[in-house]
Design a protein around this motif. Structure first.
Motif, short mmCIF file in Angstrom:
data_model
loop_
_atom_site.label_atom_id
_atom_site.label_comp_id
_atom_site.label_asym_id
_atom_site.label_seq_id
_atom_site.Cartn_x
_atom_site.Cartn_y
_atom_site.Cartn_z
N LYS A 70 40.32 18.31 34.48
CA LYS A 70 40.94 17.56 33.38
C LYS A 70 40.87 18.33 32.05
CE LYS A 70 42.76 14.12 33.53
NZ LYS A 70 44.17 13.81 33.85
N GLU A 71 39.80 19.12 31.89
CA GLU A 71 39.68 19.92 30.66
C GLU A 71 40.71 21.05 30.65
OE1 GLU A 71 35.56 21.01 30.66
OE2 GLU A 71 34.92 19.08 29.82
N GLN A 72 40.95 21.66 31.82
CA GLN A 72 41.89 22.78 31.91
C GLN A 72 43.34 22.35 32.09
OE1 GLN A 72 40.59 25.55 34.89
NE2 GLN A 72 38.55 25.75 34.00
N PHE A 73 43.53 21.27 32.86
CA PHE A 73 44.89 20.79 33.15
C PHE A 73 44.97 19.28 32.88
CE2 PHE A 73 43.84 24.24 36.10
CZ PHE A 73 44.88 25.15 35.87
N PRO A 74 44.99 18.90 31.60
CA PRO A 74 44.95 17.46 31.28
C PRO A 74 46.09 16.64 31.87
CG PRO A 74 45.32 18.81 29.31
CD PRO A 74 44.99 19.74 30.41
N ASN A 75 47.20 17.30 32.23
CA ASN A 75 48.35 16.55 32.77
C ASN A 75 48.25 16.23 34.26
OD1 ASN A 75 49.52 16.50 30.25
ND2 ASN A 75 50.63 18.41 30.57
N ILE A 76 47.33 16.90 34.95
CA ILE A 76 47.19 16.62 36.39
C ILE A 76 46.45 15.28 36.55
CG2 ILE A 76 46.06 17.32 38.55
CD1 ILE A 76 46.48 20.23 37.77
N ARG A 77 47.03 14.42 37.36
CA ARG A 77 46.38 13.13 37.64
C ARG A 77 45.47 13.30 38.86
NH1 ARG A 77 48.13 10.33 33.13
NH2 ARG A 77 50.38 10.57 32.90
N VAL A 78 44.21 13.00 38.68
CA VAL A 78 43.25 13.16 39.79
C VAL A 78 43.07 11.82 40.50
CG1 VAL A 78 40.88 13.73 40.43
CG2 VAL A 78 42.04 15.05 38.64
N LEU A 79 43.28 11.85 41.82
CA LEU A 79 43.06 10.67 42.64
C LEU A 79 41.87 10.99 43.55
CD1 LEU A 79 44.03 7.85 43.54
CD2 LEU A 79 45.72 8.95 44.99
N ALA A 80 40.73 10.38 43.28
CA ALA A 80 39.52 10.67 44.05
C ALA A 80 39.66 10.14 45.47
CB ALA A 80 38.31 10.04 43.36
N LEU A 81 39.20 10.94 46.41
CA LEU A 81 39.31 10.60 47.82
C LEU A 81 37.92 10.78 48.41
CD1 LEU A 81 41.57 10.10 49.97
CD2 LEU A 81 41.48 12.54 50.41
N THR A 82 37.35 9.70 48.95
CA THR A 82 35.94 9.83 49.29
C THR A 82 35.44 8.81 50.30
OG1 THR A 82 33.74 9.80 48.29
CG2 THR A 82 35.36 8.35 47.34
N THR A 83 34.27 9.10 50.84
CA THR A 83 33.60 8.12 51.70
C THR A 83 32.61 7.32 50.85
OG1 THR A 83 32.04 9.87 52.21
CG2 THR A 83 33.72 9.44 53.85
#
Length: 203
Positions: A70-83
């Protein structure tokens, strides 16, 4: 068309996600990495709109990696995928800039709904996580071993006097403990207290 990248070290899962996204006709996979290091090398080339990010990566915590992205690419939306469905992990991911949170056993339509929602700038929590985040007493319930013991006895339907006899304390002390437990969990009566204790796996 939404450009999606996937960072996850479980190859079977990434293959399944690739097929699912390819068949959806609303998104396409522009890149797959099985570690944070591999993702770092390619992210600038992929230019994804949405990044499906595993929280448990082999080389760095997904929580920390999310912040870095997010610091380097603020426009990328991160969708966490996890157990992981622990409150603190979800909270940290969201605090570090994730736009959404999916459990790995989420249904296919929920995965696609998540990708669409975060690409549109919304926050998306899959059903299980949404319920978890809405629990009022999930904030930071910490119970001492004595309180857990008491909670267990209360759940077995024992009265203050019976509990007092069993753990060698006065009924007055037990009454104080019980009152404190109701306060801590934000429960209005004993029945609600027991229900919440079971839901939150406190007993």
């Amino acid at each position: 068309m939404i450009n999606v990248a996937i960072v996850d070290d479980h190859r079977i899962l990434t293959e399944g996600l690739q097929s699912l996204i390819a068949e959806s006709a609303i998104a396409k996979v522009v890149g797959v990495a099985h570690s944070a290091a591999a993702c770092r090398l390619s992210l600038a080339f992929w230019k994804p709109d949405v990044l499906l990010l595993d929280v448990g990566l082999p080389d760095i915590s997904g929580v920390d990696f999310c912040k870095e992205i997010k610091e380097q690419f603020p426009n990328i939306r991160v969708l966490a995928l996890t157990t992981h469905s622990e409150y603190t992990v979800v909270r940290q991911m969201l605090d570090n800039g994730a736009s959404g949170y999916l459990i790995k056993n989420a249904m296919a339509d929920e995965v696609m709904a998540g990708i669409e929602a975060v690409a549109a700038g919304e926050t998306f929590l899959c059903h299980e996580i949404d319920l978890l985040m809405k629990r009022p007493a999930e904030k930071n319930v910490w119970l001492s071993p004595r309180e857990r013991e008491l909670l267990l006895l209360i759940s077995e339907g024992l009265t203050n006097t019976e509990i007092a006899e069993q753990i060698f304390l006065s009924p007055e002390t037990i009454r104080g403990y019980r009152k404190n437990l109701l306060l801590k969990l934000g429960a209005k009566n004993t029945a609600v207290l027991v229900k919440m204790a079971i839901e939150q796996k406190l007993i």
